[in-house]
Design an enzyme around this catalytic site. Structure first.
Site, PDB file in Angstrom:
ATOM      1  N   LYS A 137       2.322  -3.422   6.028  1.00 27.13           N
ATOM      2  CA  LYS A 137       2.517  -3.303   4.577  1.00 27.13           C
ATOM      3  C   LYS A 137       3.984  -3.009   4.254  1.00 27.13           C
ATOM      4  O   LYS A 137       4.496  -3.472   3.226  1.00 27.13           O
ATOM      5  CB  LYS A 137       1.602  -2.212   4.003  1.00 27.13           C
ATOM      6  CG  LYS A 137       0.109  -2.550   4.065  1.00 27.13           C
ATOM      7  CD  LYS A 137      -0.234  -3.796   3.260  1.00 27.13           C
ATOM      8  CE  LYS A 137      -1.716  -3.925   2.959  1.00 27.13           C
ATOM      9  NZ  LYS A 137      -2.051  -5.211   2.323  1.00 27.13           N
TER      10      LYS A 137
ATOM     11  N   TYR B 232      -1.198  -0.981  10.198  1.00 28.95           N
ATOM     12  CA  TYR B 232      -1.367  -1.323   8.773  1.00 28.95           C
ATOM     13  C   TYR B 232      -0.137  -0.879   7.972  1.00 28.95           C
ATOM     14  O   TYR B 232       0.416  -1.649   7.179  1.00 28.95           O
ATOM     15  CB  TYR B 232      -2.629  -0.631   8.271  1.00 28.95           C
ATOM     16  CG  TYR B 232      -2.961  -0.815   6.809  1.00 28.95           C
ATOM     17  CD1 TYR B 232      -3.430  -2.030   6.323  1.00 28.95           C
ATOM     18  CD2 TYR B 232      -2.851   0.260   5.915  1.00 28.95           C
ATOM     19  CE1 TYR B 232      -3.773  -2.183   4.974  1.00 28.95           C
ATOM     20  CE2 TYR B 232      -3.193   0.118   4.576  1.00 28.95           C
ATOM     21  CZ  TYR B 232      -3.651  -1.100   4.109  1.00 28.95           C
ATOM     22  OH  TYR B 232      -3.994  -1.251   2.784  1.00 28.95           O
ATOM     23  N   ALA B 233       0.304   0.359   8.192  1.00 30.84           N
ATOM     24  CA  ALA B 233       1.483   0.867   7.473  1.00 30.84           C
ATOM     25  C   ALA B 233       2.701   0.009   7.803  1.00 30.84           C
ATOM     26  O   ALA B 233       3.512  -0.310   6.923  1.00 30.84           O
ATOM     27  CB  ALA B 233       1.730   2.330   7.844  1.00 30.84           C
ATOM     28  N   ALA B 234       2.803  -0.397   9.065  1.00 30.15           N
ATOM     29  CA  ALA B 234       3.943  -1.224   9.481  1.00 30.15           C
ATOM     30  C   ALA B 234       3.888  -2.593   8.817  1.00 30.15           C
ATOM     31  O   ALA B 234       4.890  -3.106   8.303  1.00 30.15           O
ATOM     32  CB  ALA B 234       3.945  -1.372  11.008  1.00 30.15           C
TER      33      ALA B 234
ATOM     34  N   SER C  39       0.854  -1.196   0.000  1.00 29.56           N
ATOM     35  CA  SER C  39       0.000   0.000   0.000  1.00 29.56           C
ATOM     36  C   SER C  39       0.884   1.237   0.000  1.00 29.56           C
ATOM     37  O   SER C  39       2.020   1.185   0.486  1.00 29.56           O
ATOM     38  CB  SER C  39      -0.862  -0.003   1.268  1.00 29.56           C
ATOM     39  OG  SER C  39      -1.448   1.270   1.473  1.00 29.56           O
TER      40      SER C  39
HETATM   41  N1  LIG Z   1      -8.784  -0.407  -1.630  1.00 31.20           N
HETATM   42  C1  LIG Z   1      -7.729   0.365  -1.476  1.00 31.20           C
HETATM   43  O1  LIG Z   1      -7.797   1.593  -1.593  1.00 31.20           O
HETATM   44  C2  LIG Z   1      -6.391  -0.218  -1.131  1.00 31.20           C
HETATM   45  C3  LIG Z   1      -5.279   0.634  -1.073  1.00 31.20           C
HETATM   46  C4  LIG Z   1      -4.028   0.102  -0.769  1.00 31.20           C
HETATM   47  C5  LIG Z   1      -3.896  -1.255  -0.526  1.00 31.20           C
HETATM   48  N2  LIG Z   1      -4.992  -2.068  -0.569  1.00 31.20           N
HETATM   49  C6  LIG Z   1      -4.811  -3.487  -0.300  1.00 31.20           C
HETATM   50  O2  LIG Z   1      -5.321  -4.257  -1.360  1.00 31.20           O
HETATM   51  C7  LIG Z   1      -5.862  -5.483  -0.861  1.00 31.20           C
HETATM   52  C8  LIG Z   1      -7.310  -5.641  -1.307  1.00 31.20           C
HETATM   53  O3  LIG Z   1      -8.027  -4.492  -0.934  1.00 31.20           O
HETATM   54  P1  LIG Z   1      -9.606  -4.343  -1.225  1.00 31.20           P
HETATM   55  O4  LIG Z   1      -9.909  -2.906  -1.048  1.00 31.20           O
HETATM   56  O5  LIG Z   1      -9.953  -5.020  -2.498  1.00 31.20           O
HETATM   57  O6  LIG Z   1     -10.171  -5.160   0.023  1.00 31.20           O
HETATM   58  P2  LIG Z   1     -11.685  -5.626   0.334  1.00 31.20           P
HETATM   59  O7  LIG Z   1     -11.843  -5.536   1.813  1.00 31.20           O
HETATM   60  O8  LIG Z   1     -12.639  -4.893  -0.547  1.00 31.20           O
HETATM   61  O9  LIG Z   1     -11.691  -7.162  -0.112  1.00 31.20           O
HETATM   62  C9  LIG Z   1     -10.821  -8.044   0.484  1.00 31.20           C
HETATM   63  C10 LIG Z   1     -11.264  -9.485   0.235  1.00 31.20           C
HETATM   64  O10 LIG Z   1     -10.360 -10.286   0.993  1.00 31.20           O
HETATM   65  C11 LIG Z   1     -11.085 -11.161   1.846  1.00 31.20           C
HETATM   66  N3  LIG Z   1     -10.297 -11.332   3.057  1.00 31.20           N
HETATM   67  C12 LIG Z   1     -10.053 -10.403   4.012  1.00 31.20           C
HETATM   68  N4  LIG Z   1      -9.306 -10.925   4.984  1.00 31.20           N
HETATM   69  C13 LIG Z   1      -9.080 -12.220   4.640  1.00 31.20           C
HETATM   70  C14 LIG Z   1      -8.370 -13.288   5.257  1.00 31.20           C
HETATM   71  N5  LIG Z   1      -7.787 -13.116   6.443  1.00 31.20           N
HETATM   72  N6  LIG Z   1      -8.296 -14.472   4.617  1.00 31.20           N
HETATM   73  C15 LIG Z   1      -8.918 -14.664   3.425  1.00 31.20           C
HETATM   74  N7  LIG Z   1      -9.626 -13.687   2.805  1.00 31.20           N
HETATM   75  C16 LIG Z   1      -9.697 -12.488   3.411  1.00 31.20           C
HETATM   76  C17 LIG Z   1     -12.426 -10.483   2.090  1.00 31.20           C
HETATM   77  O11 LIG Z   1     -13.434 -11.441   2.412  1.00 31.20           O
HETATM   78  C18 LIG Z   1     -12.669  -9.790   0.759  1.00 31.20           C
HETATM   79  O12 LIG Z   1     -13.355 -10.638  -0.139  1.00 31.20           O
HETATM   80  C19 LIG Z   1      -5.698  -5.434   0.653  1.00 31.20           C
HETATM   81  O13 LIG Z   1      -4.515  -6.103   1.014  1.00 31.20           O
HETATM   82  C20 LIG Z   1      -5.565  -3.949   0.925  1.00 31.20           C
HETATM   83  O14 LIG Z   1      -4.849  -3.689   2.114  1.00 31.20           O
HETATM   84  C21 LIG Z   1      -6.251  -1.576  -0.862  1.00 31.20           C
END
Ligand SMILES: NC(=O)c1ccc[n+]([C@@H]2O[C@H](COP(=O)([O-])OP(=O)(O)OC[C@H]3O[C@@H](n4cnc5c(N)ncnc54)[C@H](O)[C@@H]3O)[C@@H](O)[C@H]2O)c1
Length: 249
Positions: free
Chosen positions: A164, A160-162, A147
């Protein structure tokens, strides 16, 4: 020929948003996809959509924090598909998933464990589970979803930052260890990516492109890295320029 024909990709958190876009994109390009998500309905829905487009997918309904189950699903997937070529460690998120976003000084122990275990340890479990097969095949791509919080920091999300940022360190060190087996390990760091089609107008400065990102923007970056043999240990920031800096003097 499709670019990932004959490949098998495991995508965690593939039941929604970014992970789902990645899973569908790999399937469109001919890969068999292991759809890992702890929400059964989400996992099955992604599998259904892949099958409807003529692709092949297997659901792995489990929490990435559950090391034993992850190893068991990976073994099962290798029995079915013969190998795993690509792992995308996408499952993750902040304390927002628990409605527990707070200043670091007030963060509770359980919340800290949840965030570190889901993002960092989950990625470690999955990488260890697939690596023995990748080493045997002398081929592999591991991509961690980090992220911009890892690069720039983010209020109310110190844990979270840590976590990532630790995923960036993990990718670099692991890239060194497994390079001799033709395995590349990289990260993608998204900016603000709208979920379920939402646009994030309220974020003050979206970046040079003036819009929030879409899951497909991230899927495109993941597929690019998965297609490369000479990029490893790197972090590809995909944020429309949001982290470029102040711009004006
Ligand atoms: N959306 C953003 O703006 C953004 C920005 C930076 C990084 N990210 C990273 O991208 C990734 C996806 O983000 P998103 O926004 O699509 O997330 P989201 O929450 O919309 O979807 C995540 C999916 O992962 C599943 N999930 C969550 N924890 C789980 C676990 N422990 N085991 C198995 N499945 C699990 C959830 O059921 C969901 O279907 C994450 O790692 C998030 O930190 C997202």
């Amino acid at each position: 020929m499709k670019s990932f024909e004959g490949r098998t990709a495991m995508v965690t958190g593939a039941g929604a948003n970014i992970g789902k876009a990645i899973a569908l994109s790999f399937a469109k390009e001919g890969a068999n996809v292991i759809v890992c998500d702890y929400k059964e309905n989400n996992a099955l829905q992604t599998v259904r959509e892949i099958e409807e487009m003529g692709g092949t997918a297997m659901a792995a309904v489990c929490d990435v924090r559950d090391r034993e189950k992850i190893f068991a699903y990976v073994d099962e997937a290798v029995k079915r598909f013969g190998k795993i070529d690509i792992l995308v460690n996408n499952a993750g998120g902040s304390a927002g998933l628990l409605n527990k976003l707070t200043r670091f000084i007030d963060a509770e122990r359980e919340t800290l464990d949840f965030v570190i275990d889901t993002n960092l340890k989950g990625s470690i479990h999955c990488a260890q589970a697939v690596l023995k097969y990748m080493v045997k095949e002398r081929y592999g791509k591991i991509i961690n979803m980090s992220s911009i919080a890892a690069v720039c920091g983010l209020y109310d999300r110190v844990d979270y930052a840590a976590a990532k940022a630790a995923m960036l360190g993990m990718a670099k060190a692991l890239a060194m260890e497994v390079g001799e087996y033709n395995i590349c390990v990289n990260c993608v760091s998204p900016g603000a990516i709208g979920r379920n089609g939402e646009k994030w107008e309220h974020v003050t400065y979206m970046g040079a492109n003036g819009r929030s990102g879409e899951p497909q923007d991230i899927a495109n970056a993941v597929l690019f890295l998965a297609s490369q043999d000479y990029i490893t240990g790197q972090n590809l920031v995909v944020d429309g320029g949001r982290t470029l800096g102040p711009g004006h003097i």
